[in-house]
Write a protein that holds these residues in place. Structure first.
Motif, mmCIF file in Angstrom:
data_model
loop_
_atom_site.group_PDB
_atom_site.id
_atom_site.type_symbol
_atom_site.label_atom_id
_atom_site.label_comp_id
_atom_site.label_asym_id
_atom_site.label_seq_id
_atom_site.Cartn_x
_atom_site.Cartn_y
_atom_site.Cartn_z
ATOM 1 N N TYR B 63 3.708 -1.711 3.510
ATOM 2 C CA TYR B 63 3.837 -2.939 2.732
ATOM 3 C C TYR B 63 2.935 -2.928 1.510
ATOM 4 N N ALA B 64 2.192 -1.859 1.340
ATOM 5 C CA ALA B 64 1.248 -1.820 0.229
ATOM 6 C C ALA B 64 1.201 -0.423 -0.382
ATOM 7 N N PHE B 65 0.712 -0.357 -1.590
ATOM 8 C CA PHE B 65 0.447 0.940 -2.195
ATOM 9 C C PHE B 65 -0.880 0.845 -2.928
ATOM 10 N N GLU B 66 -1.480 1.983 -3.117
ATOM 11 C CA GLU B 66 -2.817 1.982 -3.697
ATOM 12 C C GLU B 66 -2.836 2.831 -4.956
ATOM 13 N N MET B 67 -3.620 2.423 -5.915
ATOM 14 C CA MET B 67 -3.788 3.234 -7.110
ATOM 15 C C MET B 67 -5.244 3.621 -7.265
#
Lengths: 509, 509
Positions: B63-67
């Motif tokens: 449900y999330a992504f990271e940069m």
């Protein structure tokens, strides 16, 4: 009063007609490289007017620019992961220090009551972490409210910081973190010169996680912290890469309760973060070139990497903010504005902002000092609190500012105009370069009208008798004024006149 | 052999005709949100097919992504600042540790002779720093060459790392740094499963500054480190945010001596970092959703933020790489390719790559193990060294791969096609969705022809008898194959057939 400024502006514009290199109009302070212009494809590349290559170091301009951003996690429900993030961070400490780990949670009294804080506290509890909550962050932080938060953090032996809220909570947590790392420093030590000493931050700060509850400030990714100094009637701050959070957690659930007027004001901040950083002076014209890279400011001028972010965020905001204004429950628009806020944060966090932000500080600040019956109260907040919200304050001078700056970089301003024009952008080719500023100013006004923003400074109670005070309150904002295109740097009197004219032109539209 | 795959592909394409939501063709694994499509302006926004909002957690998708990205400094002459950067870092250490600070400089024997190393050493000397140089980095690092570098670092009590060179030097320095932080771990501990154990990196590594001398790998901003394991005839690596450098210094002076063929191969790496991350499976379809954020992979699938970088880098590379091929001294093109390399690095570093990279490893690796008279020697390198350079190896299957993946996300592939078509993009509307893959494959081939890349696997010595080995060498690249759109995940036999067909179609064009 503004006669010299007008003449100067005219001269500047005239001297930039007809570039030998490309036959187009542009000012000398944006390098127009014909071969860097866009490709003729649908998803065209951004024309880069600021070259990476500044040639062998000549003069005193910078030859490099830096990009720094917090790690960012985007996702609905991601807030619940924050406890594990702290556990993971604490596991990196030497074994002897782990037992002393203590998280300080910084929030404001309103946010403290919202679901987001329940989710945060459950997550910390589930991990068995040691934490303490400071829920007294002021909505517009002041030197006094900072000091209270700093005292709390210093006396509490806090090792890890968590901010939950808007820019106020995040900026206050940054300050608390900074002044725990420098336990003997006073708050003016790092505040931007000439107001504070502007000492560079040389130590590494403690970890800070930021959880924004508005789509606005971008503070979750920047090294900026802003405060109001009521005794001097203006706002200023600290801007240093060292301040940026370790991680920002950007969760759609957390802007769900944001009222319409707050969302619009926050969105205006995003809009002008984007547009100001997109049009800021190019990094290689900023002087002096720093002798040590630690002194290269975070607000370093526009550059090819910040351009990518700033332009994208501008496109997003022009598209989605009006939808939020129409329907604050439009989840898709809210999601896109959250992305835009962080993206604009990366853009301006590495390029800077300029005149509209410089004026926003006295515009917000002077209102508070006025006689009670003359104060402006924005509908978004309690009727007891006199407030011109930050984003609204930024927007008030923007039409006049971008009319003024257009000749500095016609291609860039034309692209911005195209974004505002949207479906009408096919008419753009009919607009001559010398009319760009006027056209962009009008498009920005049209956009602000859609959002129902007060039509000029007169609508928030300012009159021509306030021009002097507003300009005087703007002048100390050196870190941002220094990045303003076309603003005189050598002749302070001329600069005053230029700024006065902008205020005059911002009274109503 | 590939019959089932063909049928499956056809079925997939057919089942995606005529979306009720928008009347357009698209596959289910990219969410097409009509209201997220582009604005009708010149600098149009990227249509986002991957929503930020994945809804309440359902199923097992993330449900999330990271940069995450390294700090990056871009600028001609910025290399000379590296000594001051280390001084600034060392000043952050507790006083008692400063005297023990020791910098390990990792480079290869070729780069060791170039001006860049003189500038670096002068800068370290000027600051009075304690450093030691390891100049034995292998051009294509292996488990053995890694181990030698790791042994050097472990026995040398190195506290700060500096990499000067291409991907090989940067990746080797990352490995040395990692295994100094874990002094008892063996190199398979962190290597991607199933080849290694794939243990997440939980400790914080020592500071690492990376100074690239090619515009290619993007390793200065990623947490990726690649190595060859000759005993198994394939390449693999470690991908973790924890590995990313503290700072990348990207200086135009340092690619000045890069030979034409090396620049082209490096540029092809940039091209396919961009195109593969742009078309990788969306983050919310990647399974399983991690139970702890530390386990969210760096290669997490395409997402709205990596999209911004990947698309921009793709545009840049299509525009500037052919100019370098024509004239390797074209400074402007070199500058733009440096920006593109780092930007693509941020893109794929946070999204991942897929099939072309998965195949590049056995393509490069098997060549080394062949009988001497059958080995391919690329003109860029010494005639004694059998080598299919990484970027060339990546490009060999790309036309066939993107023909295969196009039905997964027609809008995205159409946008990529528009970029390759450039001035001819006005013909794009005539291309039907079902012909997109074929058209994109042909445009990629045309682009590779301009650069003089060998026309297919047959030109580097592979025949149909090698299909099996190439597929078997590709299959263990799970971390990238798992992000490949349309590749069967449940049925390994079908996956084999799909990959076999891609190799068959890559023999010549």
């Amino acid at each position: 009063m503004a006669a010299r400024a007008s003449i100067n502006r005219l001269l500047t514009a005239t001297s930039n007609q007809g570039c030998r290199g490309c036959g187009r109009t542009h000012a000398s302070n944006h390098h127009h490289l014909p071969s860097l212009s866009s490709q003729g494809v649908r998803g065209m590349a951004t024309p880069i007017e600021t070259p990476l290559r500044a040639g062998p170091p000549q003069g005193n301009g910078d030859y490099a620019f830096e990009m720094a951003a917090s790690n960012l996690r985007f996702g609905q429900h991601a807030t619940r992961e924050v406890g594990m993030d702290f556990t993971n961070m604490i596991a990196q400490l030497p074994a002897s220090e782990r037992a002393n780990a203590k998280i300080g949670v910084f929030t404001d009294p309103n946010v403290a009551k919202l679901d987001v804080m329940k989710v945060v506290e459950e997550s910390l509890m589930k991990e068995g972490l040691n934490w303490v909550t400071y829920d007294k962050v002021a909505v517009e932080p002041t030197d006094k409210s900072w000091q209270t938060a700093i005292d709390f953090a210093r006396s509490g032996n806090i090792t890890h910081f968590l901010a939950v809220g808007g820019g106020s909570a995040m900026d206050t947590a940054k300050a608390a973190n900074l002044f725990c790392t420098y336990p003997d420093a006073d708050i003016y030590e790092f505040i931007n010169a000439p107001i504070g000493k502007g000492t560079p931050i040389a130590k590494k700060l403690s970890p800070l996680i930021a959880i924004p509850t508005t789509a606005g400030t971008g503070s979750e990714t920047t090294g900026t912290a802003i405060l109001d100094i009521p005794s001097m009637s203006f706002k200023t701050g600290i801007a240093s890469r060292a301040l940026k959070p370790t991680l920002g957690i950007v969760d759609l659930n957390n802007t769900k309760t944001c009222p319409r007027e707050v969302a619009i004001s926050a969105g205006l901040d995003v809009l002008f973060h984007s547009l100001e950083s997109w049009t800021a002076m190019p990094f290689h014209e900023r002087t002096p070139r720093p002798a040590n890279p630690i002194n290269r400011p975070a607000y370093q001028g526009s550059n090819p990497i910040s351009d990518i972010f700033s332009k994208w965020a501008l496109e997003q905001t022009v598209k989605y903010l009006p939808r939020i204004s129409k329907d604050p429950t439009d989840d898709e628009a809210r999601a896109q504005m959250l992305l835009a806020a962080s993206t604009a944060g990366i853009g301006f966090g590495n390029a800077g902002v300029h005149i509209p932000h410089a004026f926003s500080y006295p515009i917000s600040s002077l209102n508070k000092g006025r006689a009670k019956d003359k104060q402006y109260h924005h509908p978004s907040y309690s009727p007891d609190v006199p407030l011109i919200p930050h984003g609204v304050a930024v927007s008030m001078t923007a039409p006049a500012v971008f009319s003024f700056t257009a000749p500095s970089a016609p291609t860039r301003h034309r692209e911005a105009l195209a974004i505002f024009m949207g479906d009408r952008a096919d008419q753009l080719s009919r607009i001559k370069d010398e009319d760009l500023g006027q056209a962009l100013g009008e498009e920005i006004q049209r956009f602000l009208d859609i959002l129902g923003v007060p039509r000029g400074l007169s609508q928030v109670g300012y009159t021509s008798s306030d021009i002097h005070s507003l300009v005087e309150g703007c002048l100390p904002q050196r870190r941002v004024l220094d990045l303003a295109p076309l603003l005189s740097r050598d002749d302070r009197e001329e600069q005053r006149e230029q700024l006065s004219r902008i205020v005059e032109n911002s009274m109503s539209w």
